[in-house]
Design an enzyme around this catalytic site. Structure first.
Site, PDB file in Angstrom:
ATOM      1  N   GLY A 110       8.566   0.699  -6.085  1.00 53.39           N
ATOM      2  CA  GLY A 110       7.322   1.336  -5.436  1.00 53.39           C
ATOM      3  C   GLY A 110       7.860   1.861  -4.184  1.00 53.39           C
ATOM      4  O   GLY A 110       7.176   2.939  -4.047  1.00 53.39           O
ATOM      5  N   THR A 150      15.138  -6.058  -3.666  1.00 54.05           N
ATOM      6  CA  THR A 150      14.074  -6.777  -4.514  1.00 54.05           C
ATOM      7  C   THR A 150      14.861  -7.735  -5.183  1.00 54.05           C
ATOM      8  O   THR A 150      15.814  -7.674  -5.731  1.00 54.05           O
ATOM      9  CB  THR A 150      13.771  -5.570  -5.674  1.00 54.05           C
ATOM     10  OG1 THR A 150      12.785  -6.623  -6.460  1.00 54.05           O
ATOM     11  CG2 THR A 150      14.709  -5.161  -6.108  1.00 54.05           C
ATOM     12  N   MET A 190      10.149 -15.124 -11.733  1.00 49.99           N
ATOM     13  CA  MET A 190       9.990 -13.717 -11.495  1.00 49.99           C
ATOM     14  C   MET A 190      10.769 -12.788 -12.179  1.00 49.99           C
ATOM     15  O   MET A 190      11.707 -13.011 -12.730  1.00 49.99           O
ATOM     16  CB  MET A 190       9.616 -13.656 -10.056  1.00 49.99           C
ATOM     17  CG  MET A 190       8.328 -14.306  -9.180  1.00 49.99           C
ATOM     18  SD  MET A 190       8.111 -13.904  -7.616  1.00 49.99           S
ATOM     19  CE  MET A 190       6.509 -14.105  -7.557  1.00 49.99           C
ATOM     20  N   GLY A 225      11.492  -1.743  -2.877  1.00 49.34           N
ATOM     21  CA  GLY A 225      11.851  -1.754  -4.593  1.00 49.34           C
ATOM     22  C   GLY A 225      11.544  -0.627  -4.941  1.00 49.34           C
ATOM     23  O   GLY A 225      11.355   0.491  -4.335  1.00 49.34           O
ATOM     24  N   ARG A 238      12.417 -34.493 -22.621  1.00 50.88           N
ATOM     25  CA  ARG A 238      11.369 -33.445 -22.595  1.00 50.88           C
ATOM     26  C   ARG A 238      11.940 -32.040 -22.751  1.00 50.88           C
ATOM     27  O   ARG A 238      13.076 -31.796 -22.217  1.00 50.88           O
ATOM     28  CB  ARG A 238      10.446 -33.355 -21.282  1.00 50.88           C
ATOM     29  CG  ARG A 238       9.450 -34.640 -21.334  1.00 50.88           C
ATOM     30  CD  ARG A 238       8.805 -34.637 -20.117  1.00 50.88           C
ATOM     31  NE  ARG A 238       7.623 -35.608 -19.992  1.00 50.88           N
ATOM     32  CZ  ARG A 238       7.018 -35.924 -18.929  1.00 50.88           C
ATOM     33  NH1 ARG A 238       7.445 -35.682 -17.909  1.00 50.88           N
ATOM     34  NH2 ARG A 238       6.172 -36.937 -19.070  1.00 50.88           N
ATOM     35  N   GLU A 242       0.756  -1.193  -0.138  1.00 45.75           N
ATOM     36  CA  GLU A 242       0.022   0.004   0.118  1.00 45.75           C
ATOM     37  C   GLU A 242       0.748   1.167   0.143  1.00 45.75           C
ATOM     38  O   GLU A 242       1.988   1.436   0.554  1.00 45.75           O
ATOM     39  CB  GLU A 242      -1.121  -0.142   1.446  1.00 45.75           C
ATOM     40  CG  GLU A 242      -2.346  -0.885   0.906  1.00 45.75           C
ATOM     41  CD  GLU A 242      -2.611  -1.712   1.760  1.00 45.75           C
ATOM     42  OE1 GLU A 242      -3.481  -2.427   1.773  1.00 45.75           O
ATOM     43  OE2 GLU A 242      -2.126  -1.637   3.219  1.00 45.75           O
ATOM     44  N   ASP A 284      13.940  -8.779  -7.860  1.00 46.71           N
ATOM     45  CA  ASP A 284      13.892  -8.384  -9.450  1.00 46.71           C
ATOM     46  C   ASP A 284      15.126  -7.549  -9.831  1.00 46.71           C
ATOM     47  O   ASP A 284      15.462  -7.706 -10.895  1.00 46.71           O
ATOM     48  CB  ASP A 284      12.793  -7.531  -9.492  1.00 46.71           C
ATOM     49  CG  ASP A 284      11.393  -7.960  -8.973  1.00 46.71           C
ATOM     50  OD1 ASP A 284      10.436  -7.290  -9.052  1.00 46.71           O
ATOM     51  OD2 ASP A 284      11.324  -9.331  -9.307  1.00 46.71           O
ATOM     52  N   ARG A 299       6.805 -29.342 -20.366  1.00 45.14           N
ATOM     53  CA  ARG A 299       6.353 -29.111 -19.164  1.00 45.14           C
ATOM     54  C   ARG A 299       6.622 -27.937 -18.731  1.00 45.14           C
ATOM     55  O   ARG A 299       7.671 -27.467 -18.823  1.00 45.14           O
ATOM     56  CB  ARG A 299       6.750 -30.431 -18.377  1.00 45.14           C
ATOM     57  CG  ARG A 299       6.260 -31.895 -18.591  1.00 45.14           C
ATOM     58  CD  ARG A 299       4.913 -31.879 -18.287  1.00 45.14           C
ATOM     59  NE  ARG A 299       4.346 -33.536 -18.465  1.00 45.14           N
ATOM     60  CZ  ARG A 299       4.139 -33.936 -19.573  1.00 45.14           C
ATOM     61  NH1 ARG A 299       3.986 -32.928 -20.784  1.00 45.14           N
ATOM     62  NH2 ARG A 299       3.558 -35.147 -19.836  1.00 45.14           N
TER      63      ARG A 299
END
Ligand code: F6P
Length: 384
Positions: free
Chosen positions: A118, A139, A183, A116, A176, A80, A141, A302
């Site tokens: 924000g 973060t 993320m 981060g 496979r 928030e 990221d 997969r």
């Protein structure tokens, strides 16, 4: 040794997505602040919501003892923002004035914000309203401007690389193509580093919109060389070149993906990418790629979406050290009365950068970054 010109009382909060290392950073600020500089430390709970609603408690040395290797955050967090507080009716309201009231009522000389992009944007807006703030970059990221690295990133790379190691053995066992989604929000740092560390054959990041032809060609060539299995690491923000639509529409696609994929304006139906994208219905980058690969090449695929496993758990030693260095540097700044900066790592040095240089900026991976060049050198394909 008493504090002189600096802060006497500070607030500290963690905001935005959590990550390993937050508690190490809280400890890194609070321990020297309390014992060396005799600064009172008040923990603000649940991020900026706690500042608006005054959820706070005085932190004592025992509160920050034994938390160095603890995941999560002892203060709790939220996404928030004081200027956009959610109301029960779905509307939002600007409660910045409440946040400032709490700051003054608690007698804070500075608010230390661990967060981060924000969070630093909010911190900057509060600074412009007269608050003293210091930011600590956290973060998974790693997309924060102004610092070479944020804490939490190394731990997430570690977790993701170990996941790729696990997928490698089952990919080889079943011959496979294993697609793993990681993320990173709109940046590719996490997928790039984890993909390189895990030996992924294909790495797809938002900064390099991918071409399905290139991916299929690379997988076909691997087969020709006797490699009947492959690992494809896909950043959650990766998009096929064919559907690399203007920013606004891309966001619409992303949102649509989360709420049942519906066609966004500009989403063209030409070429596999868009079709593959549409056909999936979940809007996930990983399933888009997996479906197109199995449809085109008939290879068994997969998908693994690693999700919040990348945010949890114990911080790596690297993150513990980085978070502690950031924390103690902030404590020294507080003691000197230096505010309104984000602590940062530049090369080997911990320093501070003005918040104005950080707020609202996202640091993306430059397409010619050394890690990309290194990965290409070992035969990794980036879908381009
Ligand atoms: O910013 C950290 C992050 O984990 C991103 O990688 C991801 O896009 C987002 O947060 C997920 O947010 P939430 O935890 O609110 O689902």
């Amino acid at each position: 040794m008493g504090a002189v010109a600096g802060a006497r009382c500070i607030g500290i909060l963690t905001s935005g997505g959590d990550c390993p290392g937050l508690n190490a950073a809280i400890r890194g600020v609070a321990k020297p602040a309390l014992s060396d500089f005799h600064i009172e430390v008040i923990g603000i709970e649940k991020g900026f919501r706690g500042l608006v609603e005054n959820h706070s408690r005085v932190l004592h040395p025992h509160d920050v003892s034994g938390i160095l290797s603890l995941g999560g955050t002892i203060l709790g967090t939220s996404r928030e923002k004081p200027y956009k507080m959610p109301l029960p009716n779905g509307q939002t309201i600007d409660l910045t004035s409440r946040a400032i009231e709490t700051y003054n009522r608690l007698g804070l000389d500075c608010l230390v914000c661990l967060g981060g992009n924000g969070t630093h944007k909010v911190a900057y807006s509060l600074m412009q309203q007269g608050m003293n703030v210091i930011g600590l970059p956290k973060t998974i990221d790693n997309d924060l401007a102004g610092t070479d690295i944020a804490f939490g990133y190394d731990s997430a790379v570690n977790t993701a690389a170990q996941a790729i190691d696990r997928l490698y053995s089952t990919a080889e066992a079943h011959l496979r193509v294993m697609v793993i989604e990681l993320m990173g929000h709109k940046a590719g740092w996490l997928t790039l580093a984890a993909g390189l560390a895990g030996g992924a054959d294909i790495i797809l990041i938002p900064e390099i919109p991918y071409d399905l032809d290139s991916i299929c060609q690379h997988l076909t060539e691997r087969r020709r060389r006797g490699k009947w299995f492959s690992i494809v690491a896909v950043a959650e923000g990766a998009r096929p070149r064919q559907t690399a639509v203007p920013e606004g529409a891309a966001v619409a696609v992303e949102k649509a993906g989360k709420k049942k994929h519906k066609k966004a304006k500009g989403d063209r139906k030409d070429g596999d990418g868009a079709a593959a994208f549409d056909a999936l219905g979940d809007g996930r980058a990983s399933s888009a790629a997996a479906k197109a690969i199995s449809k085109r090449l008939g290879m068994e695929t997969r998908v693994t979406v690693l999700g919040h496993l990348q945010r949890g758990g114990v911080p790596t030693p690297f993150d513990r050290i980085l978070a502690t260095r950031f924390g103690t540097h902030a404590a020294e700044m507080l003691a000197r009365g230096e505010y309104n900066c984000m602590v940062a790592l530049k090369g080997a040095d911990v320093t501070a950068v003005p918040l104005a240089e950080v707020a609202g900026k996202t640091r993306l991976v430059p397409p010619d970054h050394p890690l990309i060049r290194t990965a290409r050198r070992v035969g990794t394909n980036f879908g381009d």
